[in-house]
Design an enzyme around this catalytic site. Structure first.
Site, PDB file in Angstrom:
ATOM      1  N   HIS A   1      24.718 -40.980 -10.370  1.00  0.00           N
ATOM      2  CA  HIS A   1      23.786 -41.465 -11.845  1.00  0.00           C
ATOM      3  C   HIS A   1      23.762 -40.797 -13.102  1.00  0.00           C
ATOM      4  CE1 HIS A   1      22.616 -44.355  -8.675  1.00  0.00           C
ATOM      5  NE2 HIS A   1      22.435 -43.367  -7.758  1.00  0.00           N
TER       6      HIS A   1
ATOM      7  N   ASN B   1      -2.015   1.542   6.245  1.00  0.00           N
ATOM      8  CA  ASN B   1      -0.933   0.444   5.583  1.00  0.00           C
ATOM      9  C   ASN B   1      -0.727  -0.496   6.792  1.00  0.00           C
ATOM     10  OD1 ASN B   1      -0.858   1.869   3.438  1.00  0.00           O
ATOM     11  ND2 ASN B   1       1.464   2.326   3.529  1.00  0.00           N
ATOM     12  N   GLY B   2      -0.784  -1.749   6.488  1.00  0.00           N
ATOM     13  CA  GLY B   2      -0.375  -2.736   7.569  1.00  0.00           C
ATOM     14  C   GLY B   2      -1.604  -3.670   7.838  1.00  0.00           C
TER      15      GLY B   2
ATOM     16  N   LYS C   1       6.075 -11.721 -14.642  1.00  0.00           N
ATOM     17  CA  LYS C   1       5.767 -11.949 -13.186  1.00  0.00           C
ATOM     18  C   LYS C   1       4.439 -12.870 -12.975  1.00  0.00           C
ATOM     19  CE  LYS C   1       6.587 -11.080  -9.006  1.00  0.00           C
ATOM     20  NZ  LYS C   1       7.706 -11.810  -8.431  1.00  0.00           N
TER      21      LYS C   1
ATOM     22  N   GLU D   1      17.335 -17.691 -14.360  1.00  0.00           N
ATOM     23  CA  GLU D   1      16.222 -16.807 -15.049  1.00  0.00           C
ATOM     24  C   GLU D   1      17.049 -15.557 -14.990  1.00  0.00           C
ATOM     25  OE1 GLU D   1      13.508 -16.610 -10.929  1.00  0.00           O
ATOM     26  OE2 GLU D   1      12.264 -16.252 -12.734  1.00  0.00           O
TER      27      GLU D   1
ATOM     28  N   ARG E   1       4.824   0.109  -5.829  1.00  0.00           N
ATOM     29  CA  ARG E   1       4.912  -0.554  -4.923  1.00  0.00           C
ATOM     30  C   ARG E   1       3.783  -1.533  -5.046  1.00  0.00           C
ATOM     31  NH1 ARG E   1       6.517   1.793   0.399  1.00  0.00           N
ATOM     32  NH2 ARG E   1       4.698   0.874   1.311  1.00  0.00           N
TER      33      ARG E   1
ATOM     34  N   GLU F   1      15.796 -24.328  -6.384  1.00  0.00           N
ATOM     35  CA  GLU F   1      15.507 -22.944  -6.239  1.00  0.00           C
ATOM     36  C   GLU F   1      16.744 -21.876  -6.635  1.00  0.00           C
ATOM     37  OE1 GLU F   1      12.831 -21.126  -6.657  1.00  0.00           O
ATOM     38  OE2 GLU F   1      13.632 -19.182  -5.665  1.00  0.00           O
TER      39      GLU F   1
ATOM     40  N   LYS G   1      16.902 -19.297  -9.760  1.00  0.00           N
ATOM     41  CA  LYS G   1      17.112 -17.838  -9.579  1.00  0.00           C
ATOM     42  C   LYS G   1      18.211 -17.759 -10.599  1.00  0.00           C
ATOM     43  CE  LYS G   1      14.535 -16.866  -8.088  1.00  0.00           C
ATOM     44  NZ  LYS G   1      13.257 -17.307  -7.528  1.00  0.00           N
TER      45      LYS G   1
ATOM     46  N   TRP H   1      -3.265  -2.459  -1.221  1.00  0.00           N
ATOM     47  CA  TRP H   1      -2.976  -3.778  -2.016  1.00  0.00           C
ATOM     48  C   TRP H   1      -3.683  -4.738  -1.024  1.00  0.00           C
ATOM     49  CZ3 TRP H   1      -0.163  -8.124  -0.811  1.00  0.00           C
ATOM     50  CH2 TRP H   1       0.247  -8.995  -2.129  1.00  0.00           C
TER      51      TRP H   1
ATOM     52  N   CYS I   1       1.038  -1.196  -0.005  1.00  0.00           N
ATOM     53  CA  CYS I   1      -0.171  -0.065  -0.116  1.00  0.00           C
ATOM     54  C   CYS I   1       0.851   1.285   0.184  1.00  0.00           C
ATOM     55  CB  CYS I   1      -0.961  -0.045   1.047  1.00  0.00           C
ATOM     56  SG  CYS I   1      -1.753  -1.412   1.345  1.00  0.00           S
TER      57      CYS I   1
HETATM   58  C1  AGP Z   1      10.428 -17.754 -10.176  1.00  0.00           C
HETATM   59  O1  AGP Z   1      11.274 -16.752  -9.814  1.00  0.00           O
HETATM   60  C2  AGP Z   1       9.249 -16.957 -10.963  1.00  0.00           C
HETATM   61  N1  AGP Z   1       8.843 -15.875 -10.865  1.00  0.00           N
HETATM   62  C3  AGP Z   1       8.327 -18.244 -11.241  1.00  0.00           C
HETATM   63  O2  AGP Z   1       9.093 -19.689 -11.436  1.00  0.00           O
HETATM   64  C4  AGP Z   1       7.143 -18.505 -10.461  1.00  0.00           C
HETATM   65  O3  AGP Z   1       7.323 -18.975  -9.190  1.00  0.00           O
HETATM   66  C5  AGP Z   1       5.972 -19.227 -11.181  1.00  0.00           C
HETATM   67  O4  AGP Z   1       5.699 -18.706 -12.532  1.00  0.00           O
HETATM   68  C6  AGP Z   1       4.774 -19.415 -10.336  1.00  0.00           C
HETATM   69  O5  AGP Z   1       4.105 -18.357 -10.012  1.00  0.00           O
HETATM   70  P1  AGP Z   1       2.868 -18.035  -9.000  1.00  0.00           P
HETATM   71  O6  AGP Z   1       3.742 -18.414  -7.606  1.00  0.00           O
HETATM   72  O7  AGP Z   1       2.657 -16.765  -9.002  1.00  0.00           O
HETATM   73  O8  AGP Z   1       1.989 -19.129  -9.448  1.00  0.00           O
END
Ligand code: AGP
Length: 616
Positions: free
Chosen positions: A509, A101-102, A611, A493, A27, A486, A490, A75, A2
């Protein structure tokens, strides 16, 4: 989360509020609103969605002769992102308005109490409770009434308040949610949740601390202690950053800012959900599914990408603490395989956005087969939260960087809570273990906060050595195998280096064929139940001259004998190894970040990625 902007002075207020809100757009928000005085009345305008929607509504009042007002971008945390839930919220007669906010943790109790006294609520928000509570205490002294009301509030807040009984002042207060005053000598006083909103008007600011209340007037301001009302001498500071830097709070990228926000995001996920002494977890949002949760025979976890990695960690926790089988699926696979689901299988979807097409399709199928669905989600009102039987929100706040960081660790914290809650409910966890787990996770955020800056400095050196690598391997075992996945995700990507994560025991293996003196391998080797096994795998890599970077537990001198590149993580509070996945994610995130930054990559918006993946 927010955004707040406020102004009291001599200029026309509406354009100032709109400009301030625009500067807080980064934000993330899902509705917006503003309020100003006209003929001693408070006039509110609110709109769902983008700020441009609010802009259209207030177009005709841009020139209105009003010089006091508050604006807000919301938000959603309580109640869907609708116009009715958008701030500002008023008391019964709209004589007083609040932007906030909060999260007010005890809002349900307060709301029930106020309703009994005749207060009528017009939104589902926690914020509206505050407006009515202040109304209860209000006679002639606004500041006293606000102090009394805030003393009864549990949770986090940054608030701005206007009352038509005192149009010459604006009241603001904070607790665990940022708020800053803008001092524009001779030309009014400003209020904002974040510095960028102030920069067009002033660079002189006063940061409020927790439990402080400020009274703003056109040509003066003062700050007092919220509890005892004593005046506090505050320093006026000068901002030297430009607007872009200010948005990122001085960090070079949103991703780095969000990595540093993780301690606070974890606090937000845990807030009000753990009893500190007993460690008992309360998740009132799941109460309606109590019978289902008591009867389930299996759990199906479904998610994509980083959220899928969170699910993989949760499998270990749930099977260990609850003792029921857990299957984990990538949503795009889940939806096209024969699903053996029924009413005694719980489907748990995990999604930051709540809009991921494959995960959404997965929960729809699960529902059709009679499985009840709980979703762990960060975005209030998102499609998944509307379709699930219950939602456990992560409350991590909006994440701007495409690479998920704070959303991931908050998902882990929410899953940790869920597993402990289920173990509690089904009596598969002893009271001792519940306490140990609860106290450990409560102790994690301060530990991270303290450790982050030094960790980043050390990682910079490692990144300089390895940033031009063409490939990377990440290995871990047990609970840290998903963290290896993970870490690799990271890195690939945001830096475009080819990276893969493996269970360390799986190397022999096949993947071990890749190892030579040019292959960097990051090994996650905390002191846990598979430590000795992990070290054997690390030795296999060393024997083939792989370039090892090891992340281990503080005090583990053995690692230094294996490689020069060792990063030590603090031991988890109350020595709970189950928490290592949250802790050991942080260096992997930082390494990916530092390498990508050195390679000059677009860290916050990597190529080809979105995103929120709303297509199949
Ligand atoms: C990871 O850094 C990505 N942004 C991506 O793998 C993401 O986690 C995936 O697309 C799932 O998104 P969600 O958590 O919004 O469902």
């Amino acid at each position: 989360m927010c955004g707040i902007v406020g102004y009291i002075g001599t200029r026309k207020v509406v354009p100032i509020l709109l400009e301030g809100l625009k500067r807080l757009e980064y934000r993330g928000y899902d509705s917006a609103g503003l309020v100003y005085f006209r003929n001693s009345r408070l006039i509110k305008h609110r709109a769902q969605g983008k700020l441009s929607n609010l802009g259209k509504i207030v177009e005709k009042v841009l020139g209105v002769e009003s010089h006091v007002g508050l604006g807000h971008t919301r938000w959603a945390t309580h109640g869907a992102p609708t116009t009715a839930n958008a701030h500002p919220h008023g008391d019964c007669k709209d004589n007083l308005v609040v932007v906030h906010n909060g999260i007010i943790e005890n809002y349900q109790n307060l709301r029930t109490e106020l309703k009994k006294k005749g207060h009528i609520f017009r939104s589902e928000t926690d914020t509206e409770v505050l407006a009515h509570l202040i109304e209860e205490y209000l006679d002639k002294d606004l500041v006293r009434a606000v102090r009394k009301a805030l003393k009864r509030v549990k949770g986090s807040f940054a608030v701005g308040i206007l009352w038509n009984g005192r149009p010459d002042i604006m009241v603001a207060a904070r607790n665990h949610s940022p708020l800053v005053l803008g001092i524009n000598n001779g030309d009014g006083t400003l209020l904002a949740s974040d510095v960028p909103a102030l920069l067009p008007y002033t660079r002189k600011v006063v940061y409020l601390e927790d439990k402080e209340i400020a009274v703003l007037a056109s040509d003066k301001w003062e700050v007092r202690n919220l509890d005892n009302g004593r005046k506090i001498n505050k320093q006026v500071q000068t901002i030297t950053w430009n607007a872009g830097m200010a948005e990122k709070a001085g960090f070079k990228h949103f991703m780095l800012k969000e990595i540093y926000e993780q301690p606070q995001a974890l606090i937000n996920t845990l807030r009000g959900r753990i009893e500190p002494q007993s460690g008992r977890v309360e998740l009132p949002e799941l109460k309606k599914l109590a019978t289902v949760l008591n009867n389930i025979e299996r759990i199906a976890l479904v998610a994509c990408g980083t959220s899928w990695h969170a699910a993989l960690v949760a499998k270990y926790w749930l099977e260990d603490w609850v003792g029921i089988p857990v299957e984990v699926d990538i949503a795009s696979e889940f939806r096209y395989r024969k699903l053996l689901l029924h009413k005694n299988v719980l489907t748990l979807s995990i999604s930051q956005s709540g809009e991921t097409a494959d995960t959404l399709a997965g929960i729809r199928l699960a529902s059709q087969l009679g499985s009840r669905v709980i979703t762990i989600c960060n975005v209030v009102g998102s499609t998944m939260t509307r379709e699930a039987d219950a939602t456990l929100y992560t409350h991590a706040g909006p994440e701007i960087g495409v690479a998920s960081t704070k959303a991931f660790t908050s998902q882990l914290a929410a899953l940790f809570l869920f597993a402990s809650y289920l173990g509690q409910m089904r009596k598969t966890l002893s009271a001792h273990k519940v306490r140990q787990l609860g106290q450990a996770i409560i102790g994690l955020p301060p530990l991270l906060e303290e450790h982050l800056p030094a960790l980043q400095e050390k990682i910079k050196t490692v990144a300089e050595r390895f940033y031009d690598s063409r490939n990377f391997l990440f290995v871990g075992r047990g609970l840290n195998f998903p963290i290896a996945l993970e870490g690799a995700l990271k890195l690939k990507e945001i830096s475009y280096i080819h990276a893969e994560g493996y269970a360390a025991g799986e190397l022999k293996h096949g993947p071990i064929a890749l190892i030579d003196k040019d292959m960097p391998i990051l090994g996650l080797v905390p002191r846990d139940n598979v430590y000795e096994k992990s070290i054997s795998n690390i030795e296999e890599i060393r024997a083939r001259q792989g370039q090892l970077i090891l992340i281990g537990s503080k005090g583990d001198r053995q690692l230094k004998k294996i490689t020069d590149h060792v990063l030590y993580m603090p031991k988890t509070p109350t020595m709970v190894p189950e928490l290592n996945p949250i802790l050991f994610t942080i260096p992997a995130q930082l390494l990916a970040y530092e390498i990508a930054a050195l390679r000059g990559c677009d860290v916050d918006q990597p190529r080809n990625l979105a995103k929120s993946v709303t297509v199949e």
